[in-house]
Design an enzyme around this catalytic site. Structure first.
Site, PDB file in Angstrom:
ATOM      1  N   ARG A  26       0.813  -1.208   0.000  1.00 22.74           N
ATOM      2  CA  ARG A  26       0.000   0.000   0.000  1.00 22.74           C
ATOM      3  C   ARG A  26       0.854   1.270   0.000  1.00 22.74           C
ATOM      4  NH1 ARG A  26      -5.695  -0.561   1.413  1.00 22.74           N
ATOM      5  NH2 ARG A  26      -6.221  -2.289   0.072  1.00 22.74           N
ATOM      6  N   ARG A  30      -4.036   6.345   0.320  1.00 19.41           N
ATOM      7  CA  ARG A  30      -4.607   7.572   0.880  1.00 19.41           C
ATOM      8  C   ARG A  30      -3.718   8.349   1.831  1.00 19.41           C
ATOM      9  NH1 ARG A  30     -10.039   4.505   2.179  1.00 19.41           N
ATOM     10  NH2 ARG A  30      -8.342   3.113   2.731  1.00 19.41           N
ATOM     11  N   ARG A  39      -7.870  11.046  -6.301  1.00 17.97           N
ATOM     12  CA  ARG A  39      -9.169  10.493  -5.924  1.00 17.97           C
ATOM     13  C   ARG A  39     -10.278  11.548  -5.918  1.00 17.97           C
ATOM     14  NH1 ARG A  39     -12.117   7.920  -4.852  1.00 17.97           N
ATOM     15  NH2 ARG A  39     -12.191   6.682  -2.963  1.00 17.97           N
ATOM     16  N   ASP A  75      -6.308  -3.632  -7.855  1.00 15.43           N
ATOM     17  CA  ASP A  75      -6.894  -4.231  -6.652  1.00 15.43           C
ATOM     18  C   ASP A  75      -7.073  -5.724  -6.848  1.00 15.43           C
ATOM     19  OD1 ASP A  75      -8.183  -3.210  -3.968  1.00 15.43           O
ATOM     20  OD2 ASP A  75      -9.366  -4.901  -4.676  1.00 15.43           O
ATOM     21  N   TYR A 152     -14.132 -12.894  -0.363  1.00 14.49           N
ATOM     22  CA  TYR A 152     -14.963 -11.732  -0.717  1.00 14.49           C
ATOM     23  C   TYR A 152     -16.158 -12.157  -1.572  1.00 14.49           C
ATOM     24  CZ  TYR A 152     -11.575  -8.383   1.100  1.00 14.49           C
ATOM     25  OH  TYR A 152     -10.762  -7.655   1.921  1.00 14.49           O
TER      26      TYR A 152
HETATM   27  O1  CP3 Z   1       0.149   0.362  -3.170  1.00 10.72           O
HETATM   28  C1  CP3 Z   1      -0.266  -0.797  -3.302  1.00 10.72           C
HETATM   29  O2  CP3 Z   1      -0.083  -1.692  -2.454  1.00 10.72           O
HETATM   30  C2  CP3 Z   1      -0.924  -1.178  -4.619  1.00 10.72           C
HETATM   31  C3  CP3 Z   1      -2.319  -1.093  -4.686  1.00 10.72           C
HETATM   32  C4  CP3 Z   1      -3.224  -2.074  -3.944  1.00 10.72           C
HETATM   33  C5  CP3 Z   1      -4.540  -1.718  -3.570  1.00 10.72           C
HETATM   34  N1  CP3 Z   1      -5.165  -2.825  -3.095  1.00 10.72           N
HETATM   35  C6  CP3 Z   1      -5.137  -0.384  -3.746  1.00 10.72           C
HETATM   36  C7  CP3 Z   1      -6.312   0.000  -2.931  1.00 10.72           C
HETATM   37  C8  CP3 Z   1      -3.034  -3.411  -3.591  1.00 10.72           C
HETATM   38  C9  CP3 Z   1      -1.796  -4.270  -3.704  1.00 10.72           C
HETATM   39  C10 CP3 Z   1      -4.280  -3.874  -3.062  1.00 10.72           C
HETATM   40  C11 CP3 Z   1      -4.512  -5.253  -2.635  1.00 10.72           C
HETATM   41  C12 CP3 Z   1      -5.741  -5.557  -1.854  1.00 10.72           C
HETATM   42  N2  CP3 Z   1      -7.017  -5.113  -2.069  1.00 10.72           N
HETATM   43  C13 CP3 Z   1      -5.783  -6.470  -0.795  1.00 10.72           C
HETATM   44  C14 CP3 Z   1      -4.613  -7.271  -0.310  1.00 10.72           C
HETATM   45  C15 CP3 Z   1      -3.706  -6.400   0.471  1.00 10.72           C
HETATM   46  C16 CP3 Z   1      -4.123  -6.232   1.873  1.00 10.72           C
HETATM   47  O3  CP3 Z   1      -4.280  -5.077   2.272  1.00 10.72           O
HETATM   48  O4  CP3 Z   1      -4.245  -7.251   2.537  1.00 10.72           O
HETATM   49  C17 CP3 Z   1      -7.108  -6.525  -0.322  1.00 10.72           C
HETATM   50  C18 CP3 Z   1      -7.613  -7.347   0.838  1.00 10.72           C
HETATM   51  C19 CP3 Z   1      -7.885  -5.669  -1.147  1.00 10.72           C
HETATM   52  C20 CP3 Z   1      -9.336  -5.446  -1.097  1.00 10.72           C
HETATM   53  C21 CP3 Z   1      -9.620  -4.047  -0.766  1.00 10.72           C
HETATM   54  N3  CP3 Z   1      -9.467  -2.989  -1.649  1.00 10.72           N
HETATM   55  C22 CP3 Z   1     -10.102  -3.527   0.456  1.00 10.72           C
HETATM   56  C23 CP3 Z   1     -10.385  -4.347   1.686  1.00 10.72           C
HETATM   57  C24 CP3 Z   1     -10.229  -2.156   0.293  1.00 10.72           C
HETATM   58  C25 CP3 Z   1     -10.791  -1.178   1.251  1.00 10.72           C
HETATM   59  C26 CP3 Z   1      -9.862  -0.954   2.372  1.00 10.72           C
HETATM   60  C27 CP3 Z   1      -9.579   0.491   2.534  1.00 10.72           C
HETATM   61  O5  CP3 Z   1      -8.444   0.788   2.870  1.00 10.72           O
HETATM   62  O6  CP3 Z   1     -10.520   1.295   2.309  1.00 10.72           O
HETATM   63  C28 CP3 Z   1      -9.793  -1.824  -1.014  1.00 10.72           C
HETATM   64  C29 CP3 Z   1      -9.721  -0.481  -1.613  1.00 10.72           C
HETATM   65  C30 CP3 Z   1      -8.351  -0.016  -1.996  1.00 10.72           C
HETATM   66  N4  CP3 Z   1      -7.430  -0.762  -2.705  1.00 10.72           N
HETATM   67  C31 CP3 Z   1      -7.794   1.270  -1.760  1.00 10.72           C
HETATM   68  C32 CP3 Z   1      -6.520   1.278  -2.359  1.00 10.72           C
HETATM   69  C33 CP3 Z   1      -5.565   2.436  -2.453  1.00 10.72           C
HETATM   70  C34 CP3 Z   1      -8.493   2.420  -1.067  1.00 10.72           C
HETATM   71  C35 CP3 Z   1      -9.497   2.955  -2.027  1.00 10.72           C
HETATM   72  C36 CP3 Z   1      -9.731   4.433  -1.896  1.00 10.72           C
HETATM   73  O7  CP3 Z   1      -8.958   5.219  -2.489  1.00 10.72           O
HETATM   74  O8  CP3 Z   1     -10.721   4.812  -1.262  1.00 10.72           O
END
Ligand code: CP3
Length: 344
Positions: A26, A30, A39, A75, A152
């Site tokens: 990540r 944000r 965003r 994602d 999911y």
């Molecule tokens: O920088 C990075 O790591 C690359 C981008 C990335 C994202 N998601 C962007 C994202 C990666 C590698 C992921 C993987 C991901 N997505 C996982 C596995 C990693 C982990 O954290 O265990 C999982 C479980 C997801 C599913 C997912 N996507 C969730 C649970 C959420 C919401 C959580 C939150 O923080 O709100 C997302 C959304 C998401 N994926 C965001 C980002 C930057 C936030 C979205 C936003 O901008 O509002």
């Protein structure tokens, strides 16, 4: 420099490096003002599906932090959208799947996943980023591992206890294995597409697998994760990451991966012993440490490096993703400290 000479790729193959390479899960997100700015213009899914914008977000932390790799901005759930389960990212709640899969009948309604037509935008992002990096740094491609993605699809969103998932697994094992088979096959094609488009290594995220016992992991998950890893073509180093249950580590290692990603619940030296000296490890600073002070961050980063003992095959990372509240200067300081303290 060819990709295979870059420190991150060398470390993933357990070859010596001039310092310990570091990137952060990540690292694009944000906590960065540049990301929040993007965003304001795009929803999360719009951003993922706009290759030039997704490429820009991928590169933001690379320029800002001095990390040793870029991670594709995408994602783990994009792969389920073509199934027709109704994927959305609701504000403040994370992912929502409107039509969860709870049994045979739901499985019969799933559309096939044609990776090239449905996820071609991801491959385009990979191509744009690879061109921009121009061999200076590797791009890490990624996908969710079948269990975490299935959780999911079955729960319909995030879960704490995974009751629907476990009920399907235990009571309708044939349906479970069919769903896992569909996801594993699509994930293999999806990651291979990222590799062909330019990713130098890939990470499989099994973020929620720690909800399982070792016996259930072996029976219901391991063969599918192994199938993904074995199907990759061309072959590049694979980082296999999971969280929550250190008892799974030897089993995850058996499923495959050149590097096993450790969360913070295990001390790095103990985790490395559990997976064996013939694979690398990635990790594993507790992401909460980044909310403290530079002096404390230094102390805790030093501890992680000491536990790795300078052995080839360590990639420094957090034990899970960067929290939203994290000050960017702390992240930048961590990257610099790791480079400085590990220089050999
Ligand atoms: O920088 C990075 O790591 C690359 C981008 C990335 C994202 N998601 C962007 C994202 C990666 C590698 C992921 C993987 C991901 N997505 C996982 C596995 C990693 C982990 O954290 O265990 C999982 C479980 C997801 C599913 C997912 N996507 C969730 C649970 C959420 C919401 C959580 C939150 O923080 O709100 C997302 C959304 C998401 N994926 C965001 C980002 C930057 C936030 C979205 C936003 O901008 O509002």
């Amino acid at each position: 420099m060819s990709a295979s000479d870059l420190p991150l790729v060398r470390a993933a193959r357990r070859q010596p490096t001039p310092y310990t390479p570091v990137w952060l899960m990540r690292q694009a997100g944000r906590y960065m003002a540049e990301y929040r700015e993007m965003r304001r213009r795009y929803s999360f899914l719009e951003l993922c599906k706009n290759p030039p914008a997704a490429a820009e977000v991928t590169l933001q932390p690379v320029d800002r932090l001095g990390v040793d790799g870029a991670i594709l901005f995408a994602d783990i759930l994009l792969i389920v959208e073509p199934l027709g389960v109704g994927l959305e990212f609701a504000k403040g709640e994370g992912p929502v799947i409107a039509k969860p899969v709870r049994g045979e009948a739901d499985l019969g309604r799933l559309a096939p996943i044609d990776v090239d037509s449905a996820l071609g935008f991801v491959f385009e992002t990979v191509r744009i980023v690879t061109r921009a990096l121009d061999g200076r740094l590797p791009l890490i491609g990624f996908a969710g591992a079948p269990f975490t993605v299935a959780s999911y699809v079955v729960e319909g969103g995030p879960s704490r206890d995974f009751v629907h998932t476990k009920r399907l697994m235990y009571q309708q094992p044939e349906a479970w294995h069919r769903l896992m088979g569909v996801l594993a096959s699509a994930t293999g094609r999806y990651l291979s597409g990222q590799i062909r488009a330019g990713a130098s290594l890939v990470q499989l995220f099994d973020s929620w697998v720690g909800a399982l016992s070792p016996a259930d992991y072996r029976a219901f998950v391991l063969p599918h994760t192994r199938a993904v890893i074995e199907s990759l073509s061309p072959r590049v180093p694979v980082i296999h990451f999971g969280t929550g249950n250190p008892a799974l580590l030897p089993h995850m290692r058996e499923a495959g991966g050149d590097v096993i990603g450790l969360d913070w619940r295990v001390d790095l030296d103990v985790g490395w012993q559990a997976v064996g000296a013939d694979v690398g490890v990635q990790g594993n600073l507790d992401p909460s440490v980044l909310l403290t002070s530079p002096a404390y961050i230094r102390q805790r980063a030093k501890d992680v490096l000491e536990r790795a003992g300078g052995r080839p095959g360590h990639i420094f990372n957090l034990g899970h993703g960067v929290f939203q509240q994290t000050p960017v200067e702390h992240v930048k300081a961590l990257v610099d400290m790791v480079h400085e303290m590990s220089a050999r």
